[in-house]
Scaffold this motif. Structure first.
Motif, short mmCIF file in Angstrom:
data_model
loop_
_atom_site.label_atom_id
_atom_site.label_comp_id
_atom_site.label_asym_id
_atom_site.label_seq_id
_atom_site.Cartn_x
_atom_site.Cartn_y
_atom_site.Cartn_z
N ILE A 421 0.85 -1.19 0.00
CA ILE A 421 0.00 0.00 0.00
C ILE A 421 0.89 1.24 0.00
N HIS A 422 0.45 2.22 -0.77
CA HIS A 422 1.15 3.51 -0.88
C HIS A 422 2.62 3.33 -1.30
N GLU A 423 2.90 2.25 -2.00
CA GLU A 423 4.26 1.97 -2.47
C GLU A 423 5.30 2.09 -1.35
N THR A 424 4.89 1.88 -0.11
CA THR A 424 5.79 2.06 1.03
C THR A 424 5.68 0.93 2.04
N TYR A 425 4.48 0.41 2.23
CA TYR A 425 4.25 -0.56 3.29
C TYR A 425 3.79 -1.90 2.72
N ILE A 426 4.39 -2.96 3.25
CA ILE A 426 4.03 -4.31 2.86
C ILE A 426 3.12 -4.89 3.92
N VAL A 427 1.99 -5.46 3.51
CA VAL A 427 1.07 -6.11 4.43
C VAL A 427 1.21 -7.61 4.24
N SER A 428 1.54 -8.30 5.33
CA SER A 428 1.69 -9.75 5.26
C SER A 428 0.74 -10.42 6.25
N GLN A 429 0.42 -11.67 5.96
CA GLN A 429 -0.52 -12.43 6.78
C GLN A 429 0.23 -13.54 7.51
N THR A 430 -0.01 -13.63 8.82
CA THR A 430 0.54 -14.73 9.61
C THR A 430 -0.60 -15.64 10.05
N ARG A 431 -0.26 -16.69 10.76
CA ARG A 431 -1.28 -17.65 11.17
C ARG A 431 -2.27 -17.03 12.15
N ASP A 432 -1.81 -16.07 12.95
CA ASP A 432 -2.71 -15.51 13.97
C ASP A 432 -2.79 -13.99 13.92
N GLY A 433 -2.53 -13.39 12.75
CA GLY A 433 -2.63 -11.94 12.67
C GLY A 433 -2.09 -11.39 11.37
N LEU A 434 -1.71 -10.14 11.39
CA LEU A 434 -1.14 -9.51 10.20
C LEU A 434 0.01 -8.61 10.61
#
Length: 603
Positions: A421-434
């Motif tokens: 998002i916004h060419e700055t932040y990576i959003v990743s998914q874990t087993r119990d959250g983000l």
């Protein structure tokens, strides 16, 4: 004027000028006496910032009548078995505190030893002792100090406000309570609400409990255990994660053999250990306890015993740096991001608009403009044209990967990348959250650690000067520089003697580029005799490496492909200290699924 012997009363007042600097100094001396007496509980009461009254009560061993009479004499102490000042195992040992206090204030002592049929009391006013009288006290010792500095009124003008003096007393008691978690402390007075610290269990758990009670729950939740041992020297304690910092060094509590100290060597070692984690204007919060043979440390170098001198200062410094760095590397990803508390607080609205008791949806501006059909296409109010206002543009990165991330990536500590998002932040998914990752800060740390490893493995690249630069200095400075020429050479600076009072510079570190050799050597010479921090040359090289890492990293505003995002996450997992960048900012924020559910009222 002929030389004459000063009267004892005047001698005591001169000594009091060194020992009794302010009310907090009195409290320090008396509480240390209580600790040396084997007390398990110490109560402190003050009035008027300690100027009007100071009261210390303990349940220690107490004194006999004979010992009480000697206790108020100069240089009388029970803490030295012989005349060896290198075997000091107590906080006090000079025998100056009580006579010094009695010479400038109204001092009264009530004490009872287990072998005595009753307690005994003695008072000293302005240096004049009273007779020892029978008194009532179950056990231990009670010391009362009133009208401090009444015998030397000029000293009163140098005291600050009652509240300021009371805060200084509070800080003294806090430090002594940290050093002895096995002792219960109570601090009360007209300037503050009573504070009580219960005795804690022995061991590391009890120490952390006491530190948490004094430094707060935030320190307890972010504390990292520190332990290092070498050649009979033990460094233990707790240091806060780099996310918890202060604007000054007042949050650093240092103890040597149970004695609170403010030692430049230890403070410098702490700065060196945190140099890769914090910006220069921020300071860590920690409590470190150094334990070693009393013969290896001299506690008799300062009137107030707040400074010590180590026999092997280099070993102590190296052990502190190693212990802190090892603990911080072990908890490399432990930053403010782990809890996500600050992120969650920013998500929560400041208030919830009240809903009217009688609400009619038909009066809402969003009510359909025509009857809602139940078949066919959507209602006109929800038609495509009406939804145009919700068009916020395409995603900032192409993440058209499988609907569910690969299972093994989800189970990794930083999860599987889902979007950017916004060419700055990576959003990743874990087993119990983000997890939300700042791509520039994360890559900056990765590049910096690579540069450091390269410098350690291959050494510092040098540049040979076509014409050696001659720097003139005084002979003492030149000798200091030449004594550590081998150490300087390891950082790429080659120097040699050029006659008395001059040094020839033949090589300089390539990382520094075109440098002013005169300014560099003068900067080095000013710090050369001090072992309390890393050499300025080393700091300059690390600063250059950090700058190179910053400019050589993935910049904010660059679109990353899914495989690039996942590769960055995997590198973060393998990189030491990846929880924060070189400037001390967190590289990622983690939100647990349970916390996200709370935001939406699911829990």
């Amino acid at each position: 004027m002929p030389v004459r012997q000063l009267p004892e009363q005047l001698v005591n007042r001169i000594a009091a000028g060194e020992v009794v600097e302010r009310p907090a100094s009195v409290v320090k001396e008396l509480v240390e006496n209580a600790i040396d007496a084997g007390a398990s509980r110490i109560d402190v009461f003050t009035d008027g910032g300690g100027r009007r009254r100071i009261g210390i009560t303990d349940d220690g061993s107490g004194m006999t009548a004979k010992d009480l009479a000697l206790a108020v004499e100069r240089h009388a102490t029970s803490k030295l078995d012989d005349e060896d000042l290198l075997q000091i195992r107590t906080l006090g040992f000079r025998g100056e505190a009580l006579p010094s206090i009695g010479s400038v204030a109204r001092l009264s002592i009530t004490t009872r030893h287990a072998t005595e049929p009753h307690a005994w009391a003695l008072s000293v006013e302005g240096g004049e002792k009273s007779e020892i009288m029978p008194a009532a006290l179950a056990h231990g010792t009670r010391v009362e100090v009133g009208d401090l500095f009444y015998a030397t009124p000029a000293r009163l003008k140098f005291l600050k406000t009652d509240r300021t003096e009371a805060e200084a007393i509070r800080e003294v008691v806090r430090r002594l309570a940290m050093a002895r978690p096995d002792i219960a402390f109570t601090l009360a007075g007209e300037e503050r609400a009573p504070v009580a610290w219960a005795a804690a269990l022995p061991g590391a758990a009890g120490r952390l409990t006491r530190l948490g009670d004094i430094l707060g729950a935030e320190f307890r939740s972010r504390a990292i255990e520190v332990h290092a041992e070498r050649e009979g020297i033990v460094v233990a304690g707790y240091a806060a994660a780099p996310a918890l910092t202060k604007a000054n060094a007042l949050g650093q509590y240092l103890f040597v053999n149970g004695r609170p100290v403010r030692d430049k060597l230890i403070l410098g070692a702490v700065r060196a250990a945190y140099s890769d984690y914090l910006p220069r204007d921020r300071h860590p919060v920690l409590a470190l306890f150094v334990t070693l043979d009393p013969r290896e440390v001299d506690a008799n170098v300062h009137p107030a015993k707040t400074e010590v001198r180590f026999r092997n200062a280099g070993l102590v410094r190296a052990l502190i740096v190693h212990g802190l760095k090892e603990a911080l590397a072990r908890e490399g990803r432990r930053t403010a991001a782990n809890s996500g508390e600050s992120a969650l607080s920013s998500f929560r609205p400041a208030f919830t608009p009240p809903r009217p008791a009688s609400w009619d949806w038909r009066t809402s501006p969003s009510a359909p403009v025509a009857p809602m059909p139940f078949e066919g296409s959507a209602a006109p109010a929800f038609a495509e044209r009406a939804q145009a206002a919700f068009d916020v543009g395409a995603p900032s990165a192409d993440v058209r990967i499988e609907a569910q991330p690969v299972a093994d990536l989800v189970d990794r500590p930083l999860g599987a990348a889902r979007t950017q998002i916004h060419e700055t932040y990576i959003v990743s998914q874990t087993r119990d959250g983000l997890i939300i990752v700042d791509q520039h800060a994360a890559h900056e740390r990765i590049v910096y650690e690579r540069l450091k490893a390269s410098l350690a493995a291959n050494g510092v690249q040098r540049q040979i000067l076509l014409i050696p630069e001659i720097v003139e200095m005084d002979e003492a400075t030149v000798e200091r520089l030449l004594e550590r020429s081998e150490e300087l050479a390891s950082f790429g600076l080659a120097i040699e003697s050029f006659g008395p009072g001059a040094v020839a510079v033949r090589e300089t570190p390539s990382l520094l580029g075109k440098t002013n050799a005169v300014g560099l050597l003068r900067d080095l010479s000013e710090h050369m005799a001090e072992w309390d921090e890393a050499l300025p040359l080393e700091r300059r090289l690390m600063h250059v490496a950090a700058t190179m890492a910053c400019h050589g990293s993935v910049r904010a505003g660059r679109r990353l492909r899914p495989e690039e995002m996942n590769a960055l996450l995997r590198e973060m997992e393998e990189t030491p200290n990846s929880g924060q960048c070189n400037h001390g900012r967190p590289t990622y924020v983690e939100l647990k699924l349970s916390d996200v559910e709370k935001l939406f009222g699911r829990r």
